[in-house]
Design a protein around this motif. Structure first.
Motif, PDB file in Angstrom:
ATOM      1  N   LYS A 162       0.836  -1.197   0.000  1.00  0.00           N
ATOM      2  CA  LYS A 162       0.000   0.000   0.000  1.00  0.00           C
ATOM      3  C   LYS A 162       0.873   1.249   0.000  1.00  0.00           C
ATOM      4  O   LYS A 162       2.018   1.229   0.433  1.00  0.00           O
ATOM      5  N   VAL A 163       0.295   2.319  -0.464  1.00  0.00           N
ATOM      6  CA  VAL A 163       0.972   3.615  -0.433  1.00  0.00           C
ATOM      7  C   VAL A 163       0.897   4.132   0.999  1.00  0.00           C
ATOM      8  O   VAL A 163      -0.169   4.170   1.601  1.00  0.00           O
ATOM      9  N   ARG A 164       2.045   4.520   1.551  1.00  0.00           N
ATOM     10  CA  ARG A 164       2.114   4.902   2.963  1.00  0.00           C
ATOM     11  C   ARG A 164       2.113   6.406   3.210  1.00  0.00           C
ATOM     12  O   ARG A 164       1.884   6.843   4.321  1.00  0.00           O
ATOM     13  N   SER A 165       2.430   7.197   2.188  1.00  0.00           N
ATOM     14  CA  SER A 165       2.500   8.645   2.404  1.00  0.00           C
ATOM     15  C   SER A 165       2.174   9.389   1.112  1.00  0.00           C
ATOM     16  O   SER A 165       2.167   8.805   0.028  1.00  0.00           O
ATOM     17  N   LYS A 166       1.941  10.692   1.263  1.00  0.00           N
ATOM     18  CA  LYS A 166       1.658  11.522   0.088  1.00  0.00           C
ATOM     19  C   LYS A 166       2.888  11.627  -0.805  1.00  0.00           C
ATOM     20  O   LYS A 166       2.776  11.658  -2.028  1.00  0.00           O
ATOM     21  N   GLU A 167       4.055  11.678  -0.189  1.00  0.00           N
ATOM     22  CA  GLU A 167       5.303  11.749  -0.953  1.00  0.00           C
ATOM     23  C   GLU A 167       5.459  10.497  -1.829  1.00  0.00           C
ATOM     24  O   GLU A 167       5.803  10.585  -3.007  1.00  0.00           O
ATOM     25  N   GLU A 168       5.170   9.363  -1.243  1.00  0.00           N
ATOM     26  CA  GLU A 168       5.245   8.095  -1.975  1.00  0.00           C
ATOM     27  C   GLU A 168       4.233   8.081  -3.123  1.00  0.00           C
ATOM     28  O   GLU A 168       4.544   7.635  -4.232  1.00  0.00           O
ATOM     29  N   LEU A 169       3.048   8.591  -2.864  1.00  0.00           N
ATOM     30  CA  LEU A 169       2.007   8.659  -3.891  1.00  0.00           C
ATOM     31  C   LEU A 169       2.457   9.525  -5.067  1.00  0.00           C
ATOM     32  O   LEU A 169       2.256   9.157  -6.233  1.00  0.00           O
ATOM     33  N   GLU A 170       3.081  10.650  -4.779  1.00  0.00           N
ATOM     34  CA  GLU A 170       3.561  11.539  -5.842  1.00  0.00           C
ATOM     35  C   GLU A 170       4.651  10.869  -6.681  1.00  0.00           C
ATOM     36  O   GLU A 170       4.674  11.003  -7.902  1.00  0.00           O
ATOM     37  N   ILE A 171       5.537  10.151  -6.025  1.00  0.00           N
ATOM     38  CA  ILE A 171       6.599   9.436  -6.746  1.00  0.00           C
ATOM     39  C   ILE A 171       5.981   8.398  -7.676  1.00  0.00           C
ATOM     40  O   ILE A 171       6.352   8.290  -8.850  1.00  0.00           O
ATOM     41  N   LEU A 172       5.030   7.640  -7.162  1.00  0.00           N
ATOM     42  CA  LEU A 172       4.382   6.599  -7.966  1.00  0.00           C
ATOM     43  C   LEU A 172       3.587   7.197  -9.127  1.00  0.00           C
ATOM     44  O   LEU A 172       3.559   6.630 -10.221  1.00  0.00           O
ATOM     45  N   LYS A 173       2.967   8.347  -8.901  1.00  0.00           N
ATOM     46  CA  LYS A 173       2.228   9.014  -9.984  1.00  0.00           C
ATOM     47  C   LYS A 173       3.173   9.430 -11.105  1.00  0.00           C
ATOM     48  O   LYS A 173       2.846   9.290 -12.283  1.00  0.00           O
ATOM     49  N   ARG A 174       4.353   9.945 -10.731  1.00  0.00           N
ATOM     50  CA  ARG A 174       5.336  10.345 -11.748  1.00  0.00           C
ATOM     51  C   ARG A 174       5.810   9.142 -12.559  1.00  0.00           C
ATOM     52  O   ARG A 174       5.974   9.230 -13.771  1.00  0.00           O
ATOM     53  N   ILE A 175       6.022   8.039 -11.875  1.00  0.00           N
ATOM     54  CA  ILE A 175       6.455   6.825 -12.578  1.00  0.00           C
ATOM     55  C   ILE A 175       5.337   6.319 -13.487  1.00  0.00           C
ATOM     56  O   ILE A 175       5.573   5.930 -14.627  1.00  0.00           O
ATOM     57  N   LYS A 176       4.115   6.361 -12.985  1.00  0.00           N
ATOM     58  CA  LYS A 176       2.963   5.849 -13.733  1.00  0.00           C
ATOM     59  C   LYS A 176       2.679   6.661 -14.995  1.00  0.00           C
ATOM     60  O   LYS A 176       2.082   6.152 -15.944  1.00  0.00           O
ATOM     61  N   GLU A 177       3.121   7.900 -15.044  1.00  0.00           N
ATOM     62  CA  GLU A 177       2.896   8.746 -16.216  1.00  0.00           C
ATOM     63  C   GLU A 177       3.678   8.275 -17.439  1.00  0.00           C
ATOM     64  O   GLU A 177       3.316   8.598 -18.565  1.00  0.00           O
ATOM     65  N   ASP A 178       4.735   7.520 -17.233  1.00  0.00           N
ATOM     66  CA  ASP A 178       5.543   7.022 -18.348  1.00  0.00           C
ATOM     67  C   ASP A 178       4.714   6.025 -19.164  1.00  0.00           C
ATOM     68  O   ASP A 178       4.072   5.137 -18.607  1.00  0.00           O
ATOM     69  N   ASP A 179       4.735   6.166 -20.476  1.00  0.00           N
ATOM     70  CA  ASP A 179       3.933   5.304 -21.354  1.00  0.00           C
ATOM     71  C   ASP A 179       4.310   3.834 -21.232  1.00  0.00           C
ATOM     72  O   ASP A 179       3.454   2.955 -21.336  1.00  0.00           O
ATOM     73  N   ARG A 180       5.582   3.557 -21.011  1.00  0.00           N
ATOM     74  CA  ARG A 180       6.025   2.164 -20.888  1.00  0.00           C
ATOM     75  C   ARG A 180       5.444   1.521 -19.636  1.00  0.00           C
ATOM     76  O   ARG A 180       5.163   0.325 -19.616  1.00  0.00           O
ATOM     77  N   VAL A 181       5.253   2.314 -18.597  1.00  0.00           N
ATOM     78  CA  VAL A 181       4.655   1.804 -17.361  1.00  0.00           C
ATOM     79  C   VAL A 181       3.151   1.639 -17.554  1.00  0.00           C
ATOM     80  O   VAL A 181       2.570   0.634 -17.133  1.00  0.00           O
ATOM     81  N   LYS A 182       2.532   2.597 -18.220  1.00  0.00           N
ATOM     82  CA  LYS A 182       1.081   2.533 -18.457  1.00  0.00           C
ATOM     83  C   LYS A 182       0.687   1.258 -19.189  1.00  0.00           C
ATOM     84  O   LYS A 182      -0.323   0.641 -18.872  1.00  0.00           O
ATOM     85  N   GLU A 183       1.484   0.867 -20.176  1.00  0.00           N
ATOM     86  CA  GLU A 183       1.118  -0.321 -20.946  1.00  0.00           C
ATOM     87  C   GLU A 183       1.312  -1.616 -20.159  1.00  0.00           C
ATOM     88  O   GLU A 183       0.769  -2.649 -20.533  1.00  0.00           O
ATOM     89  N   ALA A 184       2.037  -1.573 -19.056  1.00  0.00           N
ATOM     90  CA  ALA A 184       2.222  -2.769 -18.228  1.00  0.00           C
ATOM     91  C   ALA A 184       1.099  -2.940 -17.206  1.00  0.00           C
ATOM     92  O   ALA A 184       0.943  -4.016 -16.635  1.00  0.00           O
ATOM     93  N   ILE A 185       0.325  -1.889 -16.986  1.00  0.00           N
ATOM     94  CA  ILE A 185      -0.769  -1.960 -16.010  1.00  0.00           C
ATOM     95  C   ILE A 185      -1.982  -2.584 -16.691  1.00  0.00           C
ATOM     96  O   ILE A 185      -2.463  -2.079 -17.702  1.00  0.00           O
TER      97      ILE A 185
END
Length: 178
Positions: free
Chosen positions: A20-43
């Motif tokens: 689980k996401v434990r903090s807002k900082e962690e959530l922001e980091i994960l959102k930045r990673i998730k924005e990458d198209d290569r990551v999006k296609e793996a979800i």
């Protein structure tokens, strides 16, 4: 089987599905990673009403972020990110052993007519290739020479030019006189 599906399959494991996401900082980091198209296609795409197949996105983002070198040094200072990434990297090899064993078992069962699911050599090779790419940084460094110690991108390009495009295997098989 497509290599892009493997992180989604791994995210269904009991260890990864509870991340689980434990903090807002962690959530922001994960959102930045998730924005990458290569990551999006793996979800995996899951219908909203099908709650049984909901997948935890955090392990997919961390795994793909690691593979594509999207995790920056300050991201790894976050304790939650660091701990979960370590957990993923420690458990992934055993998961690949299990996946390969089960895949080969299904392939054998299909040959005997006991399974309707056709498993091809391509499925098995995809798992092996994904595992190698994860462990050796194959998505980041596409050259086989990058497996050699102290070989960065510049050294890989230089040796490839010097060897006229020969592969690492071809280089290893060369005579000493060459």
């Amino acid at each position: 089987m497509n290599g892009k599906q493997i992180p989604g399959i791994l995210a269904h494991s009991s260890e990864f599905s509870v991340m689980k996401v434990r903090s807002k900082e962690e959530l922001e980091i994960l959102k930045r990673i998730k924005e990458d198209d290569r990551v999006k296609e793996a979800i995996p795409k899951v219908k909203a009403e099908d709650t049984r197949k909901q997948v935890q996105v955090k392990p997919i983002c961390l795994l793909m972020g690691y593979m594509y070198d999207l995790l920056e040094e300050d991201h790894l200072k976050n304790e939650g990110i660091k701990a979960d990434l370590e957990k993923i990297l420690k458990t992934i090899p055993s998961y690949f052993d299990i996946l390969l064993t089960q895949t080969m078992m299904l392939a054998q069962m299909f040959k005997m007519g006991r399974s309707p699911k056709r498993i091809t050599a391509r499925n098995i090779m995809t798992l092996i290739q994904f595992s190698q790419n994860l462990m050796q940084g194959g998505w980041i460094n596409r050259s086989a020479f990058s497996q050699l110690p102290h070989f960065g991108e510049a050294e890989c390009k230089a040796i490839t030019q010097k060897l006229n495009g020969k592969t690492l295997f071809q280089y290893c098989m060369m005579e000493k006189s060459q």
